[in-house]
Design a protein around this motif. Structure first.
Motif, PDB file in Angstrom:
ATOM      1  N   UNK A  83       1.039  -1.330   0.025  1.00  0.00           N
ATOM      2  CA  UNK A  83       0.027   0.379  -0.256  1.00  0.00           C
ATOM      3  C   UNK A  83       0.922   1.564   0.125  1.00  0.00           C
ATOM      4  N   UNK A  84       0.355   2.661  -0.247  1.00  0.00           N
ATOM      5  CA  UNK A  84       0.998   3.962  -0.412  1.00  0.00           C
ATOM      6  C   UNK A  84      -0.589   4.237   0.051  1.00  0.00           C
ATOM      7  N   UNK A  85      -0.570   5.695   1.165  1.00  0.00           N
ATOM      8  CA  UNK A  85      -1.117   6.208   2.259  1.00  0.00           C
ATOM      9  C   UNK A  85      -0.333   7.682   1.809  1.00  0.00           C
ATOM     10  N   UNK A  86      -1.715   8.527   2.116  1.00  0.00           N
ATOM     11  CA  UNK A  86      -1.239   9.641   2.085  1.00  0.00           C
ATOM     12  C   UNK A  86      -2.260  10.765   3.701  1.00  0.00           C
ATOM     13  N   UNK A  87      -2.005  11.675   4.742  1.00  0.00           N
ATOM     14  CA  UNK A  87      -3.087  11.774   5.067  1.00  0.00           C
ATOM     15  C   UNK A  87      -3.005  13.856   4.552  1.00  0.00           C
ATOM     16  N   UNK A  88      -2.877  14.599   4.075  1.00  0.00           N
ATOM     17  CA  UNK A  88      -3.202  16.121   4.443  1.00  0.00           C
ATOM     18  C   UNK A  88      -4.107  16.681   5.443  1.00  0.00           C
ATOM     19  N   UNK A  89      -3.926  17.567   6.192  1.00  0.00           N
ATOM     20  CA  UNK A  89      -4.886  18.810   6.800  1.00  0.00           C
ATOM     21  C   UNK A  89      -4.109  19.946   6.066  1.00  0.00           C
ATOM     22  N   UNK A  90      -4.720  20.781   5.583  1.00  0.00           N
ATOM     23  CA  UNK A  90      -4.928  22.093   5.562  1.00  0.00           C
ATOM     24  C   UNK A  90      -5.352  22.696   6.253  1.00  0.00           C
ATOM     25  N   UNK A  91      -4.321  23.411   6.894  1.00  0.00           N
ATOM     26  CA  UNK A  91      -4.800  24.529   8.432  1.00  0.00           C
ATOM     27  C   UNK A  91      -5.112  25.668   7.790  1.00  0.00           C
ATOM     28  N   UNK A  92      -6.154  26.436   7.267  1.00  0.00           N
ATOM     29  CA  UNK A  92      -5.902  27.854   6.799  1.00  0.00           C
ATOM     30  C   UNK A  92      -6.013  29.278   7.336  1.00  0.00           C
ATOM     31  N   UNK A  93      -5.841  29.151   8.801  1.00  0.00           N
ATOM     32  CA  UNK A  93      -5.635  29.846   9.475  1.00  0.00           C
ATOM     33  C   UNK A  93      -6.234  31.732   9.344  1.00  0.00           C
ATOM     34  N   UNK A  94      -7.212  31.074   9.218  1.00  0.00           N
ATOM     35  CA  UNK A  94      -8.269  32.550   8.962  1.00  0.00           C
ATOM     36  C   UNK A  94      -8.503  33.081   7.501  1.00  0.00           C
ATOM     37  N   UNK A 149      -8.977  18.489   5.119  1.00  0.00           N
ATOM     38  CA  UNK A 149      -8.489  17.172   5.190  1.00  0.00           C
ATOM     39  C   UNK A 149      -9.351  16.284   4.107  1.00  0.00           C
ATOM     40  N   UNK A 150      -7.726  15.930   3.670  1.00  0.00           N
ATOM     41  CA  UNK A 150      -7.835  15.169   2.312  1.00  0.00           C
ATOM     42  C   UNK A 150      -6.869  13.138   2.320  1.00  0.00           C
ATOM     43  N   UNK A 151      -7.311  12.091   2.229  1.00  0.00           N
ATOM     44  CA  UNK A 151      -7.023  11.305   3.282  1.00  0.00           C
ATOM     45  C   UNK A 151      -7.321  10.064   1.895  1.00  0.00           C
ATOM     46  N   UNK A 152      -6.313   9.478   1.671  1.00  0.00           N
ATOM     47  CA  UNK A 152      -6.546   8.444   1.404  1.00  0.00           C
ATOM     48  C   UNK A 152      -5.877   6.590   1.009  1.00  0.00           C
TER      49      UNK A 152
END
Length: 349
Positions: free
Chosen positions: A236-247, A266-269
């Motif tokens: 497998x290969x996985x990713x977990x991306x979380x973008x905090x836009x800081x207002x 967030x974007x996970x896959x």
């Protein structure tokens, strides 16, 4: 109606000043446990008996038993490179929910045999490098506070057949990468990338089962809308991306700006594959176990990865985050949830 228990004993080669996990650790730890095991649920950032985790969004019945003994040597260096070597003997014990069933066909007659347990003895080498890492030291644990620097991990397990009841020779490799990327006034993104492979033929309890989050909480490195044991993989290969836009958006809305809210995306896959050698045996040779499902073909990831996306609001009353999560792929499988609301409690600075 069974006793569950865990015991741990650790000897430190370095005198501690105040806390057990003071940097740098140099220790030898003996761990033994006999407990239930929830297949496809590994909460990596909280205890599995956490009150909020116990509130489930669906029936939690993918449960067997595990008996495990480990001896781990850990050495951390001041340059933030560390390694550990673990000797492990683990027995997975079947239950009415997680049966271990072998089928075998001889002279046209197919018979089924239920196996009580499967045992493995293995050696694991783990490497970790986190340059310039700093910690917040707590009484029993510590948290990294320098996520803008990359963290690299690499581990390899080798199983040995015939040692302490072990039934398989196998190799299992995992790689991980974590880093926070800053975008100046546009916030930051936390990025977790992982990949792994089981190199040999093994029964399904020893395959790579993605982390399914059955609770209503937000958990890193787990999938909020995936069912436990929904997919089986040996690579497998996985990713977990979380973008905090800081207002970035809310700070431009006059009344909302005073609430100091923060936007989160967030974007996970996961890309995954189960090779032919580890799929339920169509010839019934009695080597592998049947999957605990009737239509096991639905539990393979195809060319399309599993993906889910979330949008949320953080820093509500300074402590609360609420996300709407949407499942993007494999939406036609039976018994799945296509969307949900998840929460997280935590102070943000």
């Amino acid at each position: 109606n069974k006793w569950k228990y865990m015991g741990e004993l650790e000897y430190s080669f370095k005198k501690k000043k105040e806390h057990p996990n003071e940097f740098p650790i140099h220790s030898l730890r003996l761990h033994y446990e006999n407990d239930i095991y929830q297949y496809g649920q590994n909460y990596l950032y909280t205890n599995k008996d956490n009150l909020f985790i116990s509130l489930k969004r669906q029936e939690d019945d993918k449960i067997g038993y595990v008996r495990k003994a480990e001896l781990t040597y850990t050495k951390e260096f001041h340059n933030h490179f560390s390694f550990n070597v673990t000797l492990r003997n683990r027995t997975d014990i079947s239950s009415k929910f997680i049966p271990f069933e072998r089928t075998q066909t001889i002279d046209g007659v197919t018979t089924s045999t239920f196996v009580r347990d499967v045992t493995r003895s293995e050696v694991e080498l783990g490497l970790r490098y986190a340059p310039k890492e700093k910690f917040i030291q707590k009484k029993w644990d510590r948290n990294s506070v320098t996520p803008e620097h990359p963290v690299f991990t690499l581990s390899h397990k080798v199983g040995f057949k015939g040692i302490l009841g072990s039934e398989f020779n196998y190799h299992h490799t995992e790689f991980g990468f974590y880093k926070r990327f800053w975008f100046s006034a546009f916030g930051y993104t936390d990025c977790i990338i992982k990949a792994g492979k089981v190199w040999n033929q093994v029964p399904y309890p020893m395959l790579i089962i993605p982390n399914a989050n059955l609770s209503y909480t937000i958990q890193r490195e787990s999938y909020s809308l995936m069912n436990a044991m929904e997919f089986f993989n040996d690579e497998y290969a996985s990713w977990d991306l979380t973008y905090n836009m800081n207002g970035l958006i809310f700070n431009r809305i006059p009344l909302i700006k005073k609430l100091n809210l923060r936007e989160v995306i967030s974007f996970r896959g996961m890309y995954g594959h189960l090779s032919e050698k580890n799929r339920p045996d169509p010839l019934n040779t009695g080597v592998l176990y049947k999957f605990p499902y009737e239509n096991y073909e639905q539990h393979y990831l195809g060319t399309m990865p599993y993906m889910e996306v979330g949008v949320g609001i953080a820093n509500i009353f300074k402590v609360l985050r609420v996300d709407y999560v949407h499942r993007l792929t494999y939406r036609d499988l039976p018994g799945i949830q296509k969307w949900g609301i998840r929460i997280e409690l935590g102070v943000q600075f």
